[in-house]
Design a protein around this motif. Structure first.
Motif, PDB file in Angstrom:
ATOM      1  N   PRO A 789       0.807  -1.159   0.000  1.00 45.66           N
ATOM      2  CA  PRO A 789       0.040   0.101  -0.277  1.00 45.66           C
ATOM      3  C   PRO A 789       0.916   1.212  -0.036  1.00 45.66           C
ATOM      4  O   PRO A 789       1.868   1.255   0.182  1.00 45.66           O
ATOM      5  N   VAL A 790       0.097   2.361  -0.138  1.00 50.64           N
ATOM      6  CA  VAL A 790       0.731   3.541  -0.196  1.00 50.64           C
ATOM      7  C   VAL A 790       1.234   3.701   1.393  1.00 50.64           C
ATOM      8  O   VAL A 790       0.505   3.561   2.366  1.00 50.64           O
ATOM      9  N   GLN A 791       2.757   4.169   1.206  1.00 52.73           N
ATOM     10  CA  GLN A 791       3.427   4.476   2.780  1.00 52.73           C
ATOM     11  C   GLN A 791       3.657   5.859   2.819  1.00 52.73           C
ATOM     12  O   GLN A 791       4.050   6.759   1.892  1.00 52.73           O
ATOM     13  N   GLY A 792       3.373   6.410   4.035  1.00 52.53           N
ATOM     14  CA  GLY A 792       3.734   7.656   4.659  1.00 52.53           C
ATOM     15  C   GLY A 792       5.295   7.751   4.791  1.00 52.53           C
ATOM     16  O   GLY A 792       6.122   6.768   5.061  1.00 52.53           O
ATOM     17  N   VAL A 793       5.922   8.887   4.264  1.00 50.37           N
ATOM     18  CA  VAL A 793       7.155   9.057   4.429  1.00 50.37           C
ATOM     19  C   VAL A 793       7.708  10.351   5.189  1.00 50.37           C
ATOM     20  O   VAL A 793       6.803  11.394   5.259  1.00 50.37           O
ATOM     21  N   ASP A 794       8.709  10.375   5.996  1.00 50.71           N
ATOM     22  CA  ASP A 794       9.175  11.265   6.687  1.00 50.71           C
ATOM     23  C   ASP A 794       9.887  12.573   5.864  1.00 50.71           C
ATOM     24  O   ASP A 794      10.728  12.216   4.998  1.00 50.71           O
ATOM     25  N   VAL A 795       9.637  13.803   6.206  1.00 51.12           N
ATOM     26  CA  VAL A 795      10.198  14.766   5.266  1.00 51.12           C
ATOM     27  C   VAL A 795      10.637  15.829   6.195  1.00 51.12           C
ATOM     28  O   VAL A 795      10.023  16.337   6.893  1.00 51.12           O
ATOM     29  N   TRP A 796      11.977  16.316   5.953  1.00 54.73           N
ATOM     30  CA  TRP A 796      12.590  17.319   6.803  1.00 54.73           C
ATOM     31  C   TRP A 796      12.893  18.343   5.819  1.00 54.73           C
ATOM     32  O   TRP A 796      13.307  18.315   4.644  1.00 54.73           O
ATOM     33  N   ARG A 797      12.997  19.532   6.389  1.00 51.35           N
ATOM     34  CA  ARG A 797      13.229  20.911   5.425  1.00 51.35           C
ATOM     35  C   ARG A 797      14.239  21.684   6.283  1.00 51.35           C
ATOM     36  O   ARG A 797      13.747  22.325   6.977  1.00 51.35           O
ATOM     37  N   PRO A 798      15.545  21.329   5.903  1.00 53.54           N
ATOM     38  CA  PRO A 798      16.624  22.147   6.490  1.00 53.54           C
ATOM     39  C   PRO A 798      16.419  23.699   6.412  1.00 53.54           C
ATOM     40  O   PRO A 798      16.929  24.371   7.304  1.00 53.54           O
ATOM     41  N   ASN A 799      16.044  24.049   5.192  1.00 47.62           N
ATOM     42  CA  ASN A 799      15.765  25.450   4.949  1.00 47.62           C
ATOM     43  C   ASN A 799      14.612  25.600   4.019  1.00 47.62           C
ATOM     44  O   ASN A 799      14.004  24.488   3.356  1.00 47.62           O
ATOM     45  N   THR A 801      14.303  25.766   0.890  1.00 53.61           N
ATOM     46  CA  THR A 801      14.699  25.477  -0.578  1.00 53.61           C
ATOM     47  C   THR A 801      15.035  24.033  -0.713  1.00 53.61           C
ATOM     48  O   THR A 801      15.611  23.610  -1.574  1.00 53.61           O
ATOM     49  N   GLU A 802      14.963  23.252   0.535  1.00 53.47           N
ATOM     50  CA  GLU A 802      15.739  22.031   0.603  1.00 53.47           C
ATOM     51  C   GLU A 802      14.729  21.097   1.162  1.00 53.47           C
ATOM     52  O   GLU A 802      14.121  21.375   2.272  1.00 53.47           O
ATOM     53  N   LEU A 803      14.958  19.850   0.669  1.00 56.10           N
ATOM     54  CA  LEU A 803      14.058  18.767   1.371  1.00 56.10           C
ATOM     55  C   LEU A 803      14.948  17.498   1.426  1.00 56.10           C
ATOM     56  O   LEU A 803      15.854  17.089   0.592  1.00 56.10           O
ATOM     57  N   THR A 804      14.699  16.849   2.537  1.00 58.88           N
ATOM     58  CA  THR A 804      15.359  15.420   2.896  1.00 58.88           C
ATOM     59  C   THR A 804      14.227  14.538   3.255  1.00 58.88           C
ATOM     60  O   THR A 804      13.380  14.778   4.177  1.00 58.88           O
ATOM     61  N   VAL A 805      14.276  13.278   2.416  1.00 58.09           N
ATOM     62  CA  VAL A 805      13.243  12.440   2.638  1.00 58.09           C
ATOM     63  C   VAL A 805      13.593  10.984   2.851  1.00 58.09           C
ATOM     64  O   VAL A 805      14.513  10.556   2.083  1.00 58.09           O
ATOM     65  N   GLU A 806      13.369  10.312   3.829  1.00 53.53           N
ATOM     66  CA  GLU A 806      13.609   9.029   4.293  1.00 53.53           C
ATOM     67  C   GLU A 806      12.729   8.074   3.376  1.00 53.53           C
ATOM     68  O   GLU A 806      11.521   8.214   3.879  1.00 53.53           O
ATOM     69  N   VAL A 807      13.023   7.325   2.378  1.00 54.31           N
ATOM     70  CA  VAL A 807      12.177   6.522   1.934  1.00 54.31           C
ATOM     71  C   VAL A 807      12.444   4.990   1.931  1.00 54.31           C
ATOM     72  O   VAL A 807      13.503   4.450   1.929  1.00 54.31           O
ATOM     73  N   PRO A 808      11.249   4.377   2.248  1.00 53.27           N
ATOM     74  CA  PRO A 808      11.497   2.999   2.723  1.00 53.27           C
ATOM     75  C   PRO A 808      11.588   2.126   1.273  1.00 53.27           C
ATOM     76  O   PRO A 808      11.433   2.824   0.272  1.00 53.27           O
ATOM     77  N   GLY A 809      12.004   1.042   1.357  1.00 52.98           N
ATOM     78  CA  GLY A 809      12.293   0.245   0.361  1.00 52.98           C
ATOM     79  C   GLY A 809      10.937  -0.211  -0.338  1.00 52.98           C
ATOM     80  O   GLY A 809      10.057  -0.188   0.158  1.00 52.98           O
ATOM     81  N   ALA A 810      11.285  -0.425  -1.759  1.00 53.70           N
ATOM     82  CA  ALA A 810      10.095  -0.691  -2.521  1.00 53.70           C
ATOM     83  C   ALA A 810      10.511  -1.653  -3.608  1.00 53.70           C
ATOM     84  O   ALA A 810      11.760  -1.667  -4.339  1.00 53.70           O
ATOM     85  N   ASP A 811       9.693  -2.682  -3.938  1.00 51.95           N
ATOM     86  CA  ASP A 811       9.716  -3.656  -4.805  1.00 51.95           C
ATOM     87  C   ASP A 811       9.486  -3.415  -6.406  1.00 51.95           C
ATOM     88  O   ASP A 811       9.830  -4.176  -7.095  1.00 51.95           O
ATOM     89  N   GLU A 812       8.892  -2.134  -6.398  1.00 52.12           N
ATOM     90  CA  GLU A 812       8.519  -1.873  -7.924  1.00 52.12           C
ATOM     91  C   GLU A 812       8.794  -0.220  -7.795  1.00 52.12           C
ATOM     92  O   GLU A 812       9.069   0.391  -6.914  1.00 52.12           O
ATOM     93  N   GLN A 813       8.954   0.228  -9.249  1.00 54.84           N
ATOM     94  CA  GLN A 813       8.779   1.716  -9.352  1.00 54.84           C
ATOM     95  C   GLN A 813       7.919   2.264  -8.452  1.00 54.84           C
ATOM     96  O   GLN A 813       6.679   1.711  -8.640  1.00 54.84           O
ATOM     97  N   SER A 814       8.089   3.159  -7.932  1.00 54.89           N
ATOM     98  CA  SER A 814       7.215   4.179  -7.206  1.00 54.89           C
ATOM     99  C   SER A 814       7.323   5.778  -7.484  1.00 54.89           C
ATOM    100  O   SER A 814       8.170   6.062  -8.258  1.00 54.89           O
ATOM    101  N   VAL A 815       6.094   6.446  -7.165  1.00 51.32           N
ATOM    102  CA  VAL A 815       6.295   7.913  -7.021  1.00 51.32           C
ATOM    103  C   VAL A 815       6.420   8.488  -5.791  1.00 51.32           C
ATOM    104  O   VAL A 815       5.729   8.045  -4.985  1.00 51.32           O
ATOM    105  N   LEU A 816       7.524   8.956  -5.597  1.00 54.45           N
ATOM    106  CA  LEU A 816       7.562   9.981  -4.204  1.00 54.45           C
ATOM    107  C   LEU A 816       6.974  11.052  -4.310  1.00 54.45           C
ATOM    108  O   LEU A 816       7.192  11.989  -4.947  1.00 54.45           O
TER     109      LEU A 816
END
Length: 898
Positions: A789-799, A801-816
């Motif tokens: 299923p669709v999974q929520g991901v954590d997004v950090w914004r240092p400033n 205009t920047e994003l850092t995203v922790e993405v879990p593993g996926a068995d197929e191509q996905s859209v973040l």
């Protein structure tokens, strides 16, 4: 010597008059709504100048409307922003800061005209003085905001260095003119550009080509700090600030007119004297015009002015910023102010589709799902600013969606019920990002407003991209068409589903507070398609589609027959105020004070007739009225029976009417006099319940748990190319009375709709007291995927205009997917440093295609921000350089003015 002393004394006198005039302008500004802050283009300019300037340091603003290119905050970097920020840092009250800015604008305009006329030797002192006042006051007389008038106020100062008679170099003239132009700022680009017209004409008419080129170069250099950001805004999809006619007209036409007026007024005075008119008439007239220009400022009271941002808004902002749960804030209002100036948590954008849904009074879990997909954690309902949508409708939609209130602040707002000024609702756990497997993605042939309905119709577990956004990036996605295709836009791909929807379902005249119905004709809003859906669709290849949909209760006799209780008292009336079933005549005998009958406002002789199943001995009536029933109370009635004389009676304080026992089956009540409510002086008569003394057990309540009679054909009627098909619905009386969405599906001998290739006419019409609001034709198995299923991901914004995203593993191509607006300036890289392909999700959200792989960290950056910040730095250096030229290269061997 005597003449010199006279000239000096005159100069002293006129300088004193100038000071007095400026003080008068200051006094005029402070006299206008003293103690109140007048709404300006940007509330942050007075409420939070520090935050405004901070956001102006970046091209991307993650704080507003799901993140966006910052509009024109850069234009306030000089001089308006620093002016307000310094005074705010010194704890000067907001309204005084605003009046000081107004005073500066008017005094700069007045003194600019005075000095320019003196240098050009136009007119005489009194005409220069009077025209300067007119030039400063006329724009305010038209109600223009000082921020719009500022370019016009600075226009004389841009021209002054170029026409100065002092012996100065061309570099000096060009540099100081450019510095004056830079001080206009970029908040009104059109107004700023218009200021350049008159200086350019002045230089070109004197054939000063070299000086003109130098001047233009300096002007561009001094404007880099706002000109480059403006071009970048346009390049990356943001519209420039809207054009205002007065700054442009004032700079192009107003300044020449002022100069001409100062020049020709003495001639007019001389002409009037030659005709025998007193020489003081013209000065008096001009002075009167100046006074008349000041009168609107003195006499008018600005709309929306306030002493300070109400404390409850500050409390709401503090509460929101104090919560640790991630997610943005959605304000259910067309205006985010004043919260936008106070809160640090990011704000969401209110779409037309979402506003229509919330304002309909119809909500369910799909509304909550949509908000969650958009990364919205908190919903703010403001009851202090009526905007045409009943607060009851908003509250009912949220309640039906299971979204509960967690905080509230302030006194009762301007609503029918005493809701607090600000309420905060918690949508529930959400995430600012999602990882969507490609197998749970569909392509939509429609608009962004269609996407929520499509995702909901397909189960609510996936995501969608518009077909145009998917083309060339994600191929082979199931296609979902919406509302059919025009004949010149026939799809070349076989649709896996077709979703038809009513884009404006309307609003009932009866809205609900729990089990209580609060009815008023003013609350009703017509549906765009009150009788159902009718569409032409095109199918390239023959296929079969399952049919299902959603329906709402439809006002009318069919629905009210479903609410009838066998063996109970029935009621009819001479009129009714609303068509909703909660206001039907039978609501007066349904044992619920939460519903009630209202007569129509134009009924001259309202009456209510009660019919008993069998004749009974009755000896009185009792009228009950709920506290929130929007009608007058009965005061005097005439009661008619089957075979006896009518009785005229007065309704006592307890609502009773007593009479001698009568054996009758019908009781007709004429309401001959009413006792109006304090807040409803002209309301028609209304009653919540009528007890029939002697037969009151025959009043029967509608069982809310009772189901609509179940049989194939009790749902909306369907015709495909004229062939009828039946549907079935399972609904309770409570769902019908509360106007909650109920599902329906195809039934009978056909389990699916067979469609040949070509065009088809699909009609899904009202039936059985229900009207369809959405219908889906879908291939069997669509949406039945086994992918994770669709999974929520954590997004950090240092400033910003920047994003850092922790993405879990996926068995197929996905859209973040990140819950912010899409912009092509964002670039993302996976954990190995590979650049990801961007894609717009849902018609608006930022997304990137992410190959299958293990858990990783994705970084994203808004690349244009580097150029933007470099432009700000370069603009500062260029402006200081232009200023330095004026300081260090002042003189030349001869006059540069002709």
């Amino acid at each position: 010597m005597g003449r010199l002393k006279t000239a000096d004394s005159e100069q002293v006198v006129w300088r004193a008059r100038l000071v007095l005039a400026c003080l008068a302008l200051v006094a005029l500004c402070f006299q206008h709504a003293p103690g109140l802050v007048v709404p300006d283009r940007k509330l942050e300019l007075t409420a939070g100048p520090g935050g405004l300037l901070s956001r102006a340091m970046h091209l991307w603003d993650p704080h507003t409307a799901f993140g966006q290119l910052q509009s024109d905050a850069y234009g306030y970097l000089l001089p308006m922003g620093p002016f307000h920020w310094v005074l705010d840092a010194l704890s000067v009250p907001d309204w005084i800061i605003q009046r000081l800015w107004w005073s500066l604008v008017l005094c700069v305009a007045f003194l600019g005209i005075w000095k320019l006329c003196n240098i050009l030797q136009y007119g005489v002192p009194w005409t220069r003085f009077a025209v300067g006042l007119l030039y400063a006051l006329v724009p305010r007389a038209f109600g223009e905001l000082p921020i719009e008038v500022w370019p016009m106020a600075m226009a004389p100062w841009v021209l002054l260095p170029l026409v100065s008679p002092r012996v100065r170099s061309g570099l000096w003239r060009a540099s100081w003119s450019a510095v004056a132009f830079a001080l206009i700022g970029g908040a009104s680009p059109a107004g700023s550009a218009a200021v350049l017209v008159l200086p350019a004409v002045w230089l070109l008419r004197r054939a000063r080509v070299k000086l003109t080129l130098v001047w233009l170069g300096f002007v561009v250099a001094a404007s880099i700090w706002w000109l480059v950001p403006l071009l970048m805004l346009i390049r990356y999809g943001a519209a420039p600030p809207g054009l205002r006619w007065l700054p442009v007209a004032g700079a192009v036409v107003g300044l020449p007119l002022a100069l001409a007026l100062a020049h020709y007024l003495p001639r007019l005075t001389a002409l009037s004297v030659s005709r025998g008119i007193n020489r003081r008439v013209v000065p008096v007239l001009i002075t009167s015009f100046a006074a008349a220009a000041a009168l609107p400022v003195m006499l008018t009271q600005p709309a929306g002015a306030f002493a300070a941002i109400p404390k409850h808004w500050e409390q709401a902002a503090q509460w929101l910023d104090g919560q640790s749960a991630p997610g943005s804030v959605l304000v259910l209002s067309r205006s985010n102010e004043p919260l936008a100036a106070l809160v640090e948590r990011p704000l969401a954008g209110l779409t037309d589709d979402l506003w229509s849904r919330v304002g309909s009074g119809v909500g369910d879990q799909t509304l909550r799902q949509e908000l969650t997909r958009d990364g919205i954690r908190y919903v703010v309902v403001r009851n202090d600013l009526p905007d045409g949508t009943p607060a009851l409708a908003i509250h009912e939609s949220l309640a039906d969606a299971g979204i509960g209130r967690v905080a509230y602040f302030g006194p009762a707002g301007e609503t029918r019920l005493p809701y607090p000024s600000v309420e905060i609702y918690d949508v529930g756990a959400t995430s600012p990002g999602r990882l969507v497997p490609q197998s749970r993605l569909v392509a939509v042939g429609g608009s962004a407003d269609d996407v929520p309905t499509v995702v909901t119709a397909l189960g609510g577990q996936g995501a969608a991209v518009l077909r145009a956004d998917a083309r060339g990036k994600v191929d082979g996605l199931p296609l979902v068409e919406t509302d059919g295709q025009q004949l010149d836009q026939q799809p070349d791909q076989q649709p896996s589903a077709v979703v038809l929807r009513n884009k404006q379902i309307g609003r009932s005249a009866c809205l609900h507070l729990g089990a209580r119905a609060l009815c008023s004709p003013d609350q009703a809003k017509a549906s765009a398609e009150p009788n159902g859906l009718s569409r032409a669709i095109h199918i390239p290849e023959a296929a079969s589609y399952e049919l299902r949909g959603t329906a709402l209760a439809k006002d009318g006799d069919t629905l009210e027959q479903l609410l009838t209780v066998p063996g109970a008292i029935t009621a009819t009336a001479s009129s009714r105020g609303v068509t909703a079933p909660e206001g039907r005549p039978g609501a007066a005998v349904d044992r619920s004070t939460g519903t009630g009958w209202l007569a129509a406002s134009d009924d001259p002789r309202p009456s209510l007739t009660l019919t008993l199943p069998t004749a009974r001995d009755v000896h009185g009536l009792r009228f009950q009225a709920d506290a929130y029933l929007n009608g007058s109370r009965p005061a005097e009635v005439t009661v008619h029976f089957d075979n006896s004389a009518p009785v005229n009676a007065t309704v006592d304080a307890a609502g009773y009417v007593r009479f001698a026992t009568r054996h009758t089956r019908t009781v007709k009540i004429d309401f001959t006099a009413t006792k109006p409510l304090q807040d409803a002086q002209t309301s028609p008569v209304g009653v919540s319940e009528v007890e029939v003394l002697g037969a009151d057990e025959l009043r029967q309540a509608v069982d809310p748990r009772r189901h609509v009679p179940a049989y194939c054909g009790n749902g909306p009627s369907v015709r495909v190319d004229g062939v009828p098909m039946r549907t079935q619905v399972a609904a309770t009386m409570q769902q019908l009375l509360l106007r909650q969405p109920v599902p329906f599906s195809l039934c009978g001998s056909l389990s699916a709709v067979p469609l040949r290739s070509g065009q088809h006419q699909v009609e899904v019409q009202a039936n059985g007291g229900l009207v369809p609001i959405e219908t889906t034709l879908a291939k069997a198995g669509l949406g039945d995927v086994k992918a994770q299923p669709v999974q929520g991901v954590d997004v950090w914004r240092p400033n910003p205009t920047e994003l850092t995203v922790e993405v879990p593993g996926a068995d197929e191509q996905s859209v973040l997917v990140v819950a912010q607006n899409y912009n092509e300036g964002w670039e993302a890289y996976d954990g190995s440093g590979q650049k990801l392909t961007p894609i717009r999700v849902g018609g608006w959200q930022q997304g990137w295609l992410l190959p299958a792989g293990q858990e990783q960290v994705v970084t994203a950056r808004f690349m244009p921000d580097r150029t933007y910040r470099a432009a700000l730095l370069l603009g500062l250096v260029a402006l200081l350089s232009v200023l330095a030229v004026g300081v260090f290269f002042p003189k030349t061997g001869r006059s540069s003015r002709r």
